[in-house]
Design an enzyme around this catalytic site. Sequence first.
Site, short mmCIF file in Angstrom:
data_model
loop_
_atom_site.label_atom_id
_atom_site.label_comp_id
_atom_site.label_asym_id
_atom_site.label_seq_id
_atom_site.Cartn_x
_atom_site.Cartn_y
_atom_site.Cartn_z
N HIS A 1 0.84 -1.21 0.00
CA HIS A 1 0.00 0.00 0.00
C HIS A 1 0.86 1.25 0.00
CE1 HIS A 1 -3.83 -1.85 0.32
NE2 HIS A 1 -3.39 -2.63 1.28
N ARG B 1 -7.79 -2.82 -19.05
CA ARG B 1 -7.50 -4.25 -19.05
C ARG B 1 -8.53 -4.94 -18.17
NH1 ARG B 1 -1.91 -6.12 -16.62
NH2 ARG B 1 -2.91 -5.68 -14.64
N ASN C 1 6.71 -6.90 -17.76
CA ASN C 1 6.89 -7.42 -16.40
C ASN C 1 6.65 -8.92 -16.39
OD1 ASN C 1 6.87 -4.68 -16.11
ND2 ASN C 1 4.92 -4.59 -15.05
N ARG D 1 8.91 -12.55 -11.01
CA ARG D 1 9.08 -11.10 -11.06
C ARG D 1 9.33 -10.45 -9.70
NH1 ARG D 1 3.35 -9.01 -13.45
NH2 ARG D 1 3.82 -7.04 -12.43
N CYS E 1 3.17 -1.69 -22.19
CA CYS E 1 2.74 -1.11 -20.91
C CYS E 1 3.50 -1.70 -19.73
CB CYS E 1 1.24 -1.28 -20.72
SG CYS E 1 0.71 -2.99 -20.73
C1 PEP Z 1 3.09 -6.55 -17.33
O1 PEP Z 1 3.01 -7.74 -17.02
O2 PEP Z 1 4.09 -6.06 -17.90
C2 PEP Z 1 2.01 -5.61 -17.01
C3 PEP Z 1 2.03 -4.37 -17.42
O3 PEP Z 1 0.99 -6.07 -16.24
P1 PEP Z 1 1.08 -6.26 -14.64
O4 PEP Z 1 2.36 -5.62 -14.18
O5 PEP Z 1 -0.13 -5.60 -14.10
O6 PEP Z 1 1.07 -7.74 -14.50
MG MG Z 2 1.13 -8.59 -16.44
#
Ligand code: PEP
Ligand code: MG
Length: 589
Positions: free
Chosen positions: A193, A326, A475, A486, A523
């Site tokens: 948070h 999304r 990501n 990740r 993104c």
């Molecule tokens: C990603 O996986 O790069 C992404 C933008 O989505 P999130 O970080 O919300 O999984």
């Molecule tokens: Mg993602």
Amino acid sequence: MTEQRLNGVGVSPVSASGTAIWYTPEPTLTDPDPPAPETIDSEAEWNRFLTARQTAKSELQNERERTAAAVGESEAEVFDAHIQFLADPQIESGVNSAVESGRPAEHAVSETFSEFIEQFEGMSGQMAERADDLRDVRDRLIRILSDSERADLSAVPPDSVILAERLTPSDTAQLDPDRVAGFATVAGGRTSHAAIFARSLALPAVVGVGTELNTVEAESAIAVDGTAGTVIIDPTPETQAAVGNESVTIQTDSVSTADGHPIEVAANVGTSADIQTAREYGADGIGLFRSEFLFLDRAEPPTEAEQYETYRSALESFPDGRVIVRTLDIGGDKQIEYLDLPTEDNPFLGERGIRRSLGPDEELFKTQLRALLRAARDAETGTGTGGGSSSSSGNLAVMLPLVSTIEEVTEAQSMIETVASNIETADGDDTTDADSDLDSAVRTPEFGVMIETPASAFLAPELTDHVDFFSIGTNDLAQYVMAAERGNDRVRTLGDYQQPAVFRAIDTTVRAAEGTDTWVGMCGEMAGDPSMTQLLIGLGLTELSMSAVSVPQVKSAVQETTVSEAQTLVESAREATTRDTIESLRDDR
Ligand code: PEP
Ligand code: MG
């Protein structure tokens, strides 16, 4: 004095310096040894608990209102979850049994909550962060029961850099950006948070620094660099001069490369405060609205009406820009208690994203689609609740997360079409009111998928037949291409977007879309790294979406690049066999 640097996880790409202030909340139990059970009046202790619980509830309601006004409705919802914990029957019965067996109320609360906290701590990702919420509620109850004063974070001197073991939602809600220059914590991750608040308020912050942070003395001169993820103790005059000087020239107009190729620079958002920040930092639109944020930290899913309001307000915030929402991306590290998600050994490889929306969460998915399509129609025509004659163009695009098969895409697409035609039919049945002459056409929105699994990158040529756009989520793409989780620090470099294998997956995707009507954006975090902008433009991406605070730097990087120069860089990147080579191609000017 030499400056000293400590590394952690930077959560907002801004920096600042100030004076270190340690925030150490009172120890939870001032007297850890409870009196003998026979000296305890159980009924009186139970009544003390009930009164404290009532006080805690009123405090939380006040904090909720304050946070909603200062930061945003979504951020405030965490306090609803806290109120829910207070009334949780399992917690209530735990406290009751402890009191009945002769514990004072403080100890009964401490012991009962500790059990639940331990359970959550054993889980990963956002479930683990639930432990923070429980600690927060426990400490509040114990503070009220023991009549202690609350440490006041809202009254710190200007230019304070707050240092703490961790900051709970109640703590962060007290932070006053006019007084607090930034913060650093021993524990916590990017999705805590505290991190989300820091990003929403563009507050410099580094979390997860580890116990070395404890060596920093109160009143030290200190700088927090949220881009590099470093805490700098006794910064030199040069460092002092550099921090806070992110050359942020905010450009509200859209930008093109130096040789005239337009690039859309959009923002990633999850809350209404993020949308506000996105506008302030000059984003052209929203390139990723993480809609699951609307579903987290609450006791039940948001209704269609609530979702409608949020989506409509997002669309109206960017009347001339594209707003890519999304659909729900639950699972993996994003867990939601009320959805009763299965326990999985590898949740990142399990029922996540579109897999849930086409499976157990199908009804939620349809409700979300209805809210989205209605919001887009009404934003466009200026009708519906609060609508007037103004016409803002709700430029909605819908994007699916974690796609790995063509069937997922076709199934979701036909669901969108069915939902759209059902809305039209329902509106057609109800033509007796004054709105009957309004244009109620529900347009099928622009439709795209995230490219964040190796499967979707491999299937990109076929996917172009079904979608208007790809948005590369580096990501997850890096995590799945490299088999490197990740959030796991031990494999951070391995799971980095500068790995040549990740570069090749991106390259494959963009090449697949060349010569088709499918446009390609990004993104994931890589899109917000200005030293990667040149490479991404050279690859052929036309849209980049990132944390709002990175928008100004990326817009400048776009304007300093020419496509021909960028393409030469890509030729070198294609030859790269090591991460170091890709790293050497960064544009750090
Ligand atoms: C990603 O996986 O790069 C992404 C933008 O989505 P999130 O970080 O919300 O999984
Ligand atoms: Mg993602």
